[in-house]
Design an enzyme around this catalytic site. Sequence first.
Site, PDB file in Angstrom:
ATOM      1  N   PRO A 131       0.816  -1.227   0.000  1.00 20.63           N
ATOM      2  CA  PRO A 131       0.000   0.000   0.000  1.00 20.63           C
ATOM      3  C   PRO A 131       0.841   1.265   0.000  1.00 20.63           C
ATOM      4  O   PRO A 131       0.316   2.352  -0.199  1.00 20.63           O
ATOM      5  CB  PRO A 131      -0.803  -0.117   1.307  1.00 20.63           C
ATOM      6  CG  PRO A 131       0.000  -1.009   2.199  1.00 20.63           C
ATOM      7  CD  PRO A 131       0.791  -1.923   1.310  1.00 20.63           C
ATOM      8  N   THR A 162       0.199  -5.880   2.344  1.00 20.84           N
ATOM      9  CA  THR A 162       1.328  -6.051   3.270  1.00 20.84           C
ATOM     10  C   THR A 162       1.307  -4.990   4.376  1.00 20.84           C
ATOM     11  O   THR A 162       0.840  -3.861   4.175  1.00 20.84           O
ATOM     12  CB  THR A 162       2.686  -5.971   2.537  1.00 20.84           C
ATOM     13  OG1 THR A 162       2.793  -4.690   1.931  1.00 20.84           O
ATOM     14  CG2 THR A 162       2.809  -7.053   1.485  1.00 20.84           C
ATOM     15  N   ALA A 165       7.698  -4.389   5.412  1.00 22.64           N
ATOM     16  CA  ALA A 165       8.630  -4.810   4.363  1.00 22.64           C
ATOM     17  C   ALA A 165       8.995  -6.276   4.590  1.00 22.64           C
ATOM     18  O   ALA A 165       9.036  -6.748   5.736  1.00 22.64           O
ATOM     19  CB  ALA A 165       9.879  -3.942   4.404  1.00 22.64           C
ATOM     20  N   ASN A 166       9.218  -6.999   3.537  1.00 25.23           N
ATOM     21  CA  ASN A 166       9.625  -8.416   3.552  1.00 25.23           C
ATOM     22  C   ASN A 166       8.543  -9.406   3.965  1.00 25.23           C
ATOM     23  O   ASN A 166       8.817 -10.600   4.101  1.00 25.23           O
ATOM     24  CB  ASN A 166      10.892  -8.638   4.405  1.00 25.23           C
ATOM     25  CG  ASN A 166      12.094  -8.033   3.715  1.00 25.23           C
ATOM     26  OD1 ASN A 166      12.185  -8.072   2.487  1.00 25.23           O
ATOM     27  ND2 ASN A 166      12.987  -7.435   4.476  1.00 25.23           N
ATOM     28  N   ASP A 189       9.676  -2.234  -8.099  1.00 27.37           N
ATOM     29  CA  ASP A 189      10.776  -3.192  -8.216  1.00 27.37           C
ATOM     30  C   ASP A 189      11.131  -3.814  -6.867  1.00 27.37           C
ATOM     31  O   ASP A 189      11.593  -4.954  -6.807  1.00 27.37           O
ATOM     32  CB  ASP A 189      12.019  -2.487  -8.781  1.00 27.37           C
ATOM     33  CG  ASP A 189      11.788  -2.002 -10.201  1.00 27.37           C
ATOM     34  OD1 ASP A 189      11.135  -2.726 -10.970  1.00 27.37           O
ATOM     35  OD2 ASP A 189      12.258  -0.901 -10.535  1.00 27.37           O
ATOM     36  N   GLY A 190      10.918  -3.066  -5.791  1.00 26.57           N
ATOM     37  CA  GLY A 190      11.215  -3.592  -4.455  1.00 26.57           C
ATOM     38  C   GLY A 190      10.282  -4.752  -4.116  1.00 26.57           C
ATOM     39  O   GLY A 190      10.711  -5.775  -3.555  1.00 26.57           O
ATOM     40  N   GLU A 194      11.077  -8.804  -3.575  1.00 25.35           N
ATOM     41  CA  GLU A 194      10.630  -9.683  -2.470  1.00 25.35           C
ATOM     42  C   GLU A 194      10.125 -11.015  -3.026  1.00 25.35           C
ATOM     43  O   GLU A 194      10.441 -12.087  -2.506  1.00 25.35           O
ATOM     44  CB  GLU A 194       9.507  -9.017  -1.676  1.00 25.35           C
ATOM     45  CG  GLU A 194       9.987  -7.913  -0.762  1.00 25.35           C
ATOM     46  CD  GLU A 194       8.988  -7.639   0.360  1.00 25.35           C
ATOM     47  OE1 GLU A 194       8.231  -8.558   0.739  1.00 25.35           O
ATOM     48  OE2 GLU A 194       8.962  -6.504   0.853  1.00 25.35           O
ATOM     49  N   ASP A 532      18.860  -3.920  -7.154  1.00 22.01           N
ATOM     50  CA  ASP A 532      17.450  -3.726  -7.512  1.00 22.01           C
ATOM     51  C   ASP A 532      16.716  -2.868  -6.482  1.00 22.01           C
ATOM     52  O   ASP A 532      15.570  -3.136  -6.114  1.00 22.01           O
ATOM     53  CB  ASP A 532      16.724  -5.073  -7.644  1.00 22.01           C
ATOM     54  CG  ASP A 532      17.112  -5.816  -8.913  1.00 22.01           C
ATOM     55  OD1 ASP A 532      17.985  -5.323  -9.653  1.00 22.01           O
ATOM     56  OD2 ASP A 532      16.552  -6.900  -9.158  1.00 22.01           O
TER      57      ASP A 532
HETATM   58  C1  LIG Z   1      20.539  14.465 -17.109  1.00 21.72           C
HETATM   59  C2  LIG Z   1      19.491  13.430 -16.946  1.00 21.72           C
HETATM   60  C3  LIG Z   1      20.028  12.128 -16.577  1.00 21.72           C
HETATM   61  C4  LIG Z   1      19.015  11.058 -16.451  1.00 21.72           C
HETATM   62  C5  LIG Z   1      19.691   9.757 -16.199  1.00 21.72           C
HETATM   63  C6  LIG Z   1      18.750   8.641 -16.222  1.00 21.72           C
HETATM   64  C7  LIG Z   1      19.392   7.317 -16.006  1.00 21.72           C
HETATM   65  C8  LIG Z   1      18.346   6.416 -15.570  1.00 21.72           C
HETATM   66  C9  LIG Z   1      18.732   4.980 -15.551  1.00 21.72           C
HETATM   67  C10 LIG Z   1      17.735   4.270 -14.743  1.00 21.72           C
HETATM   68  C11 LIG Z   1      18.033   2.837 -14.632  1.00 21.72           C
HETATM   69  C12 LIG Z   1      17.095   2.199 -13.703  1.00 21.72           C
HETATM   70  C13 LIG Z   1      17.516   0.832 -13.393  1.00 21.72           C
HETATM   71  C14 LIG Z   1      16.596   0.217 -12.392  1.00 21.72           C
HETATM   72  C15 LIG Z   1      16.799   0.215 -11.138  1.00 21.72           C
HETATM   73  C16 LIG Z   1      15.865  -0.388 -10.154  1.00 21.72           C
HETATM   74  O1  LIG Z   1      16.252  -1.690  -9.841  1.00 21.72           O
HETATM   75  C17 LIG Z   1      15.899   0.399  -8.844  1.00 21.72           C
HETATM   76  C18 LIG Z   1      14.725  -0.033  -7.973  1.00 21.72           C
HETATM   77  O2  LIG Z   1      13.543   0.444  -8.512  1.00 21.72           O
HETATM   78  N1  LIG Z   1      15.758   1.804  -9.100  1.00 21.72           N
HETATM   79  C19 LIG Z   1      16.710   2.637  -8.777  1.00 21.72           C
HETATM   80  O3  LIG Z   1      17.708   2.303  -8.207  1.00 21.72           O
HETATM   81  C20 LIG Z   1      16.481   4.073  -9.147  1.00 21.72           C
HETATM   82  C21 LIG Z   1      17.615   4.587  -9.947  1.00 21.72           C
HETATM   83  C22 LIG Z   1      17.241   5.946 -10.422  1.00 21.72           C
HETATM   84  C23 LIG Z   1      18.380   6.661 -10.989  1.00 21.72           C
HETATM   85  C24 LIG Z   1      17.915   8.029 -11.356  1.00 21.72           C
HETATM   86  C25 LIG Z   1      19.042   8.875 -11.688  1.00 21.72           C
HETATM   87  C26 LIG Z   1      18.603  10.281 -11.957  1.00 21.72           C
HETATM   88  C27 LIG Z   1      19.800  11.065 -12.322  1.00 21.72           C
HETATM   89  C28 LIG Z   1      19.555  12.514 -12.396  1.00 21.72           C
HETATM   90  C29 LIG Z   1      20.874  13.201 -12.640  1.00 21.72           C
HETATM   91  C30 LIG Z   1      20.675  14.637 -12.791  1.00 21.72           C
HETATM   92  C31 LIG Z   1      21.920  15.410 -13.051  1.00 21.72           C
HETATM   93  C32 LIG Z   1      21.610  16.864 -13.003  1.00 21.72           C
HETATM   94  C33 LIG Z   1      22.793  17.694 -13.226  1.00 21.72           C
HETATM   95  C34 LIG Z   1      22.567  19.136 -12.963  1.00 21.72           C
HETATM   96  N1  LIG Z   2       3.546  -2.532   4.179  1.00 24.54           N
HETATM   97  C1  LIG Z   2       4.785  -2.125   3.953  1.00 24.54           C
HETATM   98  N2  LIG Z   2       5.358  -1.181   4.717  1.00 24.54           N
HETATM   99  C2  LIG Z   2       6.607  -0.734   4.474  1.00 24.54           C
HETATM  100  N3  LIG Z   2       7.390  -1.177   3.462  1.00 24.54           N
HETATM  101  C3  LIG Z   2       6.850  -2.116   2.652  1.00 24.54           C
HETATM  102  C4  LIG Z   2       5.539  -2.631   2.863  1.00 24.54           C
HETATM  103  N4  LIG Z   2       5.283  -3.549   1.902  1.00 24.54           N
HETATM  104  C5  LIG Z   2       6.398  -3.619   1.132  1.00 24.54           C
HETATM  105  N5  LIG Z   2       7.343  -2.766   1.590  1.00 24.54           N
HETATM  106  C6  LIG Z   2       8.686  -2.498   1.030  1.00 24.54           C
HETATM  107  O1  LIG Z   2       8.641  -1.278   0.325  1.00 24.54           O
HETATM  108  C7  LIG Z   2       9.708  -1.250  -0.601  1.00 24.54           C
HETATM  109  C8  LIG Z   2       9.389  -0.386  -1.797  1.00 24.54           C
HETATM  110  O2  LIG Z   2       8.238  -0.839  -2.408  1.00 24.54           O
HETATM  111  P1  LIG Z   2       7.952  -0.856  -3.951  1.00 24.54           P
HETATM  112  O3  LIG Z   2       9.013  -1.459  -4.694  1.00 24.54           O
HETATM  113  O4  LIG Z   2       6.584  -1.446  -4.080  1.00 24.54           O
HETATM  114  O5  LIG Z   2       7.819   0.690  -4.344  1.00 24.54           O
HETATM  115  P2  LIG Z   2       8.861   1.791  -4.763  1.00 24.54           P
HETATM  116  O6  LIG Z   2      10.117   1.681  -4.007  1.00 24.54           O
HETATM  117  O7  LIG Z   2       8.126   3.082  -4.698  1.00 24.54           O
HETATM  118  O8  LIG Z   2       9.122   1.479  -6.277  1.00 24.54           O
HETATM  119  P3  LIG Z   2      10.428   1.011  -7.091  1.00 24.54           P
HETATM  120  O9  LIG Z   2      10.964  -0.141  -6.338  1.00 24.54           O
HETATM  121  O10 LIG Z   2       9.876   0.644  -8.435  1.00 24.54           O
HETATM  122  O11 LIG Z   2      11.371   2.162  -7.154  1.00 24.54           O
HETATM  123  C9  LIG Z   2       9.926  -2.689  -0.984  1.00 24.54           C
HETATM  124  O12 LIG Z   2      11.294  -2.970  -0.939  1.00 24.54           O
HETATM  125  C10 LIG Z   2       9.161  -3.506   0.038  1.00 24.54           C
HETATM  126  O13 LIG Z   2      10.008  -4.424   0.700  1.00 24.54           O
END
Ligand SMILES: CCCCCCCCCCCCC/C=C/[C@@H](O)[C@H](CO)NC(=O)CCCCCCCCCCCCCCC
Ligand SMILES: Nc1ncnc2c1ncn2[C@@H]1O[C@H](COP(=O)(O)OP(=O)(O)OP(=O)(O)O)[C@@H](O)[C@H]1O
Length: 582
Positions: A131, A162, A165-166, A189-190, A194, A532
Site C-alpha cells: 500500500p 502487506t 517490508a519483507n 521493483d522492491g 521480495e 534492484d
Molecule cells: C541528465 C538526466 C540524466 C538522467 C539519467 C537517467 C538514467 C536512468 C537509468 C535508470 C536505470 C534504472 C535501473 C533500475 C533500477 C531499479 O532496480 C531500482 C529499484 O527500482 N531503481 C533505482 O535504483 C532508481 C535509480 C534511479 C536513478 C535516477 C538517476 C537520476 C539522475 C539525475 C541526474 C541529474 C543530473 C543533473 C545535473 C545538474
Molecule cells: N507494508 C509495507 N510497509 C513498508 N514497506 C513495505 C511494505 N510492503 C512492502 N514494503 C517495502 O517497500 C519497498 C518499496 O516498495 P515498492 O518497490 O513497491 O515501491 P517503490 O520503491 O516506490 O518502487 P520502485 O521499487 O519501483 O522504485 C519494498 O522494498 C518492500 O520491501
Amino acid sequence: MDLGLESSLWVGNKRYRAVLTGWHFRWTEVDKKNRDKKTVSVPVAEVVGVEEGRVEILPQKSVEDTDKDFTVFYVKRSSSGGSYGLLWRLGRIQFSCASRVLRDQWTKHLRTALKTHSPLRPHRLLVFINPFGGKKKGRQIYHSLVAPLFELAGISSHVIVTERANQARDHLLKKDLTGFDGVVCVGGDGMFSELLHGLIGRTQQEAGLCENDPAAALQPCPLHIGIIPAGSTDCVCYATVGVIDPVTSALHIIIGDSQPLDVCSVRQSSARVRYSVSLLGYGFYGDVLAESEKHRWMGPLRYDYSGTVVYLSNRSYSGVVQYLPADPLLSSPRDKTRCLAGCSVCSRSTERLFPHSSDSGSLYSSHFSQFSPGSEGQWVSVEGRFRCISLTCMSSSCARSPLGLSPSAHLADGTGDLVLVWDTHPLGFLKFLHRHTSTQDQFDLPFVEVHRVKAVRFSAPSGREEQEYEEIGGLSGETDEGQREYVDTVSRNGSRQHLAERAVTHEQKTATPFLCGLCCRKSPAVSVWNCDGEILPFTDIVCKIHGQLVRLYARGIEDGAAIRNSEERDECQRICIPNSFK
Ligand SMILES: CCCCCCCCCCCCC/C=C/[C@@H](O)[C@H](CO)NC(=O)CCCCCCCCCCCCCCC
Ligand SMILES: Nc1ncnc2c1ncn2[C@@H]1O[C@H](COP(=O)(O)OP(=O)(O)OP(=O)(O)O)[C@@H](O)[C@H]1O
Ligand SMILES: [Ca+2]
C-alpha cells in the site's frame, strides 16, 4: 474434439461470417459495402473470456441473460503514445445466434479452444499489494482495474495487503503455497524483488539445495510471477512488457503469457545470497539509492532529487572488477539489436539451458548450469577508479530511460551486461547520463565500456591504498583520456597496479577542476551496492548469472511499429475493430 466451427452470427443488425479455426477466432461482415472484407482476427490465446448472454463489466458488471447471445472478451492493442511497447485493453463483442443450440456450440468450442491453446492460464493467484509503493495507489489500482478482469477470467485470488517490508518474501518462504499457479505483486521493483527472493529461496529449499552455496546449480521456480506496476521506477515491468500500465499487465497474467528471466546471484562469503535482475550498481547508482532512502517521503521524485545531489558531489571510487565474458559469437551488447517478444537469441538460449526438454520452455526439466566444469572462459581483470559500475540482466528500460541501461541486453539469454564508467570529467559523466534519455549510444564514449558477461567479482581497495590516493589529491578534473590508465589483464586472480602510482600519472594530466567547490570534496572510500533498489550491507561481491531462473507473466516487448505495419498490409487485422463495437 474438433475445435473448428463456422456460422453466421449477428452483431446488432449486421450479419457476420464467424470462423473458429485451431488458433484463431475471426469474424467478417457479410455486406456488399465491406468490399475489402475487413476481418477481425483474434488469436484464441488472447481471448480473455466467453460469457452467455449480453455481458458488460465496466463501469460495473451487468448480465442480460438472453439465450441466443454470447459475449467474447479479448485482448485489443492500442498504441501507448510514448512508450516503446503496446497498451492492451479489454475488447468486447456481443454476438447473436440463430438458435440457442448454436450459441451453446460457440461457447463450448471457444472455451475448449482456450483450454487447449493457453495451458499456462492461472486459475488461482496469490496477490501481494504494497500500500506504500510509488504514489501509494496500489490498493486502488488492484481493486478498480485488476480485480474485475481477474473475476471475468475466472481467476480466484487470495489478496494480502502487506503491513511491513519483507512480509511477501517471508510468506513465500514459509507458508503453504499449494494450489497457486502464480504470485502477483502490486508495487514496484522492491516488491518484485521480495517475490524473487521468496520464490527462489522456496524452490531451492524444496529441491533440498542450499542457496547460499556458491556451487549450487539453482533450480528454476515453478510458479510464475506477475507484476502489476504501482511503484516508482517499475523497471522490471517496463523492460518485460514495454509499458507501465496495470490493465496491460493484468491481461498478460490472465492469458498466461510466460517470459523467462535471467537472474544474477550476488554473494559475499558469509552473507545471505541476494538476487538482482534490473540493476546491481556501485558508485553513482549506489549513492543515489542511499541518498534517496532519506527522502522516501518525496515518492518517485526522490530519485531525481538524489540523482542531482549525488551528481553534484562528483564522486568516484576505486576497485578491482573481474568478469567472465560470455560467448561473443552469440551476441554483443553493442550489436544495436533489441530483445523483443519472440527474441531468437533468448529462444536459442532456452534450447541450450534445457537441452533435454521436448518443450524447451518447460520449467520441470533439469536445469543445466552455465558454469559446468570446463565451460568457463578466461576471467578478465580491470582496476581503477570508476564513476559507476552496473550489471544488469536485461535492458532495464524505464520511463526515465526508455531504452535502458543496456539497450541491447536480453531478458533470457543467460548473460548480463557489465557497464564500466571510468572516472572522468563531470561534464563527460553528465553526457553519459543524459544519453540514457535519448537514442544516443551511451557506450560510444571513451570512458565507458560494456561487456556481456556470465559472472563478475568486485573488490574495493584496502584502506591503505585509498588513503594514499586521497593524500595525493584524487582525480578531480580528470580528462576523458585520463581514464585509460587502467590494467586490463587476463588472469584468474587479477593483477593490481598500485593505485597511487596511477594517481600520480593522472594528477600530472589533470585539466582545470570543474565545479571546484563540489568536486574537490573528498569522496568516501567506498560506495554501496544498489541491488534492484536495496542497499547491500557488503562491498566485495561475487556475482553469477543464472539463465532463465524465473518466469514472469509477460512476453517481452511487442514491436509496436512492426505490428502496425503488418496490420496495414494484412486484411486480417487483429485490432481493427469497427467503432460501433468499441
Ligand atoms: C541528465 C538526466 C540524466 C538522467 C539519467 C537517467 C538514467 C536512468 C537509468 C535508470 C536505470 C534504472 C535501473 C533500475 C533500477 C531499479 O532496480 C531500482 C529499484 O527500482 N531503481 C533505482 O535504483 C532508481 C535509480 C534511479 C536513478 C535516477 C538517476 C537520476 C539522475 C539525475 C541526474 C541529474 C543530473 C543533473 C545535473 C545538474
Ligand atoms: N507494508 C509495507 N510497509 C513498508 N514497506 C513495505 C511494505 N510492503 C512492502 N514494503 C517495502 O517497500 C519497498 C518499496 O516498495 P515498492 O518497490 O513497491 O515501491 P517503490 O520503491 O516506490 O518502487 P520502485 O521499487 O519501483 O522504485 C519494498 O522494498 C518492500 O520491501
Ligand atoms: Ca540477460
